[in-house]
Design a protein around this motif. Structure first.
Motif, PDB file in Angstrom:
ATOM      1  N   UNK A  95      -1.994  -9.913  16.370  1.00 44.49           N
ATOM      2  CA  UNK A  95      -1.274  -8.685  16.028  1.00 44.49           C
ATOM      3  C   UNK A  95      -0.433  -8.882  14.763  1.00 44.49           C
ATOM      4  N   UNK A  96       0.248 -10.009  14.666  1.00 47.22           N
ATOM      5  CA  UNK A  96       1.070 -10.313  13.488  1.00 47.22           C
ATOM      6  C   UNK A  96       0.177 -10.478  12.259  1.00 47.22           C
ATOM      7  N   UNK A  97      -0.949 -11.147  12.417  1.00 49.41           N
ATOM      8  CA  UNK A  97      -1.876 -11.336  11.304  1.00 49.41           C
ATOM      9  C   UNK A  97      -2.413  -9.990  10.817  1.00 49.41           C
ATOM     10  N   UNK A  98      -2.659  -9.088  11.732  1.00 42.87           N
ATOM     11  CA  UNK A  98      -3.102  -7.747  11.348  1.00 42.87           C
ATOM     12  C   UNK A  98      -2.031  -7.052  10.509  1.00 42.87           C
ATOM     13  N   UNK A  99      -0.767  -7.211  10.898  1.00 45.27           N
ATOM     14  CA  UNK A  99       0.329  -6.634  10.120  1.00 45.27           C
ATOM     15  C   UNK A  99       0.393  -7.201   8.713  1.00 45.27           C
ATOM     16  N   UNK A 100       0.236  -8.508   8.572  1.00 40.97           N
ATOM     17  CA  UNK A 100       0.252  -9.139   7.247  1.00 40.97           C
ATOM     18  C   UNK A 100      -0.932  -8.654   6.410  1.00 40.97           C
ATOM     19  N   UNK A 101      -2.067  -8.522   7.048  1.00 33.23           N
ATOM     20  CA  UNK A 101      -3.261  -8.041   6.352  1.00 33.23           C
ATOM     21  C   UNK A 101      -3.062  -6.606   5.853  1.00 33.23           C
ATOM     22  N   UNK A 102      -2.514  -5.751   6.715  1.00 31.28           N
ATOM     23  CA  UNK A 102      -2.260  -4.364   6.319  1.00 31.28           C
ATOM     24  C   UNK A 102      -1.237  -4.287   5.188  1.00 31.28           C
ATOM     25  N   UNK A 103      -0.246  -5.165   5.219  1.00 31.33           N
ATOM     26  CA  UNK A 103       0.755  -5.201   4.146  1.00 31.33           C
ATOM     27  C   UNK A 103       0.115  -5.595   2.825  1.00 31.33           C
ATOM     28  N   UNK A 104      -0.780  -6.559   2.863  1.00 27.30           N
ATOM     29  CA  UNK A 104      -1.471  -6.975   1.639  1.00 27.30           C
ATOM     30  C   UNK A 104      -2.304  -5.819   1.081  1.00 27.30           C
ATOM     31  N   UNK A 105      -3.010  -5.125   1.942  1.00 35.06           N
ATOM     32  CA  UNK A 105      -3.838  -3.992   1.514  1.00 35.06           C
ATOM     33  C   UNK A 105      -2.956  -2.872   0.951  1.00 35.06           C
ATOM     34  N   UNK A 106      -1.865  -2.559   1.639  1.00 34.80           N
ATOM     35  CA  UNK A 106      -0.981  -1.482   1.179  1.00 34.80           C
ATOM     36  C   UNK A 106      -0.317  -1.836  -0.147  1.00 34.80           C
ATOM     37  N   UNK A 107       0.163  -3.057  -0.274  1.00 37.58           N
ATOM     38  CA  UNK A 107       0.809  -3.476  -1.522  1.00 37.58           C
ATOM     39  C   UNK A 107      -0.162  -3.484  -2.692  1.00 37.58           C
ATOM     40  N   UNK A 108      -1.334  -4.039  -2.482  1.00 39.64           N
ATOM     41  CA  UNK A 108      -2.344  -4.067  -3.545  1.00 39.64           C
ATOM     42  C   UNK A 108      -2.806  -2.659  -3.896  1.00 39.64           C
ATOM     43  N   UNK A 109      -2.952  -1.816  -2.885  1.00 37.69           N
ATOM     44  CA  UNK A 109      -3.365  -0.435  -3.135  1.00 37.69           C
ATOM     45  C   UNK A 109      -2.336   0.336  -3.945  1.00 37.69           C
ATOM     46  N   UNK A 110      -1.062   0.166  -3.601  1.00 38.26           N
ATOM     47  CA  UNK A 110      -0.006   0.855  -4.345  1.00 38.26           C
ATOM     48  C   UNK A 110       0.045   0.378  -5.797  1.00 38.26           C
ATOM     49  N   UNK A 111      -0.100  -0.926  -5.997  1.00 36.54           N
ATOM     50  CA  UNK A 111      -0.105  -1.456  -7.365  1.00 36.54           C
ATOM     51  C   UNK A 111      -1.313  -0.952  -8.144  1.00 36.54           C
ATOM     52  N   UNK A 112      -2.462  -0.934  -7.493  1.00 39.16           N
ATOM     53  CA  UNK A 112      -3.684  -0.475  -8.151  1.00 39.16           C
ATOM     54  C   UNK A 112      -3.581   0.993  -8.542  1.00 39.16           C
ATOM     55  N   UNK A 113      -3.041   1.809  -7.674  1.00 38.76           N
ATOM     56  CA  UNK A 113      -2.872   3.233  -7.974  1.00 38.76           C
ATOM     57  C   UNK A 113      -1.921   3.427  -9.142  1.00 38.76           C
ATOM     58  N   UNK A 114      -0.775   2.742  -9.111  1.00 43.36           N
ATOM     59  CA  UNK A 114       0.210   2.877 -10.193  1.00 43.36           C
ATOM     60  C   UNK A 114      -0.373   2.430 -11.531  1.00 43.36           C
ATOM     61  N   UNK A 115      -1.056   1.294 -11.549  1.00 43.20           N
ATOM     62  CA  UNK A 115      -1.634   0.783 -12.798  1.00 43.20           C
ATOM     63  C   UNK A 115      -2.758   1.686 -13.312  1.00 43.20           C
ATOM     64  N   UNK A 116      -3.542   2.231 -12.408  1.00 38.73           N
ATOM     65  CA  UNK A 116      -4.626   3.138 -12.813  1.00 38.73           C
ATOM     66  C   UNK A 116      -4.075   4.428 -13.417  1.00 38.73           C
TER      67      UNK A 116
END
Length: 159
Positions: A127-148
Motif C-alpha cells: 500500500x505504501x509503495x503504491x502511494x510512492x508510485x502514485x506520487x512519482x506519476x503525479x509529480x512527473x505529470x505536473x512537471x510535464x504539463x507545466x513544461x509543455x
C-alpha cells in the motif's frame, strides 16, 4: 544574436520537458529559463505578469515534486524509511533499467523500505509503495504539463 538566443531558449525548453521525467534535470526551472531567454531575445513578447506567474508555477511544481513522495507515503501509512527507499530506488532505477527503472525502482524501494522498517506483512508495504508510485506519476505529470505549456507559449510567441 537574437537567433542564437532563440535556439538556446528552445534547447532549454526541450531539456525542461526531458527533465520532467528524469530526476537529474530540474525540468520546470530549465523551461522557465528558456522563457526568460526567449523574452531577452526580443521574440518573446511576454508581459512581466506572465513571467511572474510562470516563475511561481515552475517553483511550485518543483517544490511539490520533492515533497509529494514523502507526503503520499505518509498518507498511505508509510514511514520515513519508505520515503527514503522510494528515493533510493528511483536513483538506482535510473542507472539499472532506464527509463522504466525509475518507476519500478521507486515502487520497489518504498516497498522494501517499509517492509524492512515495519517488519509487518507485505500488504501494508504494498500500500505504501503504491502511494510512492502514485506520487512519482503525479509529480512527473505536473512537471510535464507545466513544461509543455511553456514550450507551447514559446512556439506561439515565435510564430
Amino acid at each position: 544574436m537574437g537567433i542564437v538566443l532563440v535556439i538556446l531558449a528552445f534547447a532549454l525548453l526541450l531539456a525542461g520537458i526531458l527533465g520532467s521525467v528524469l530526476p537529474v534535470l530540474p525540468g520546470p526551472p530549465l523551461s522557465f529559463i528558456g522563457l526568460l531567454i526567449m523574452q531577452w531575445s526580443g521574440y518573446g513578447g511576454f508581459s512581466p505578469a506572465f513571467l511572474w506567474v510562470w516563475a511561481g508555477i515552475a517553483a511550485a511544481v518543483t517544490v511539490m515534486d520533492y515533497f509529494l513522495p514523502s507526503l503520499m507515503a505518509k498518507w498511505f501509512g508509510g514511514s520515513r524509511a519508505a520515503a527514503i527507499g522510494s528515493f533510493l530506488g528511483l536513483l538506482a532505477g535510473i542507472f539499472i533499467f532506464p527509463p522504466w527503472g525509475m518507476l519500478f525502482g521507486s515502487f520497489l524501494g518504498a516497498f522494501f523500505g517499509e517492509l524492512i522498517h515495519s517488519r509487518t506483512d507485505g500488504i501494508k508495504s504494498l500500500k505504501v509503495a503504491l502511494g510512492a508510485f502514485l506520487a512519482f506519476i503525479a509529480g512527473s505529470g505536473a512537471k510535464l504539463i507545466a513544461c509543455s505549456i511553456m514550450l507551447y507559449y514559446a512556439i506561439k510567441a515565435l510564430f
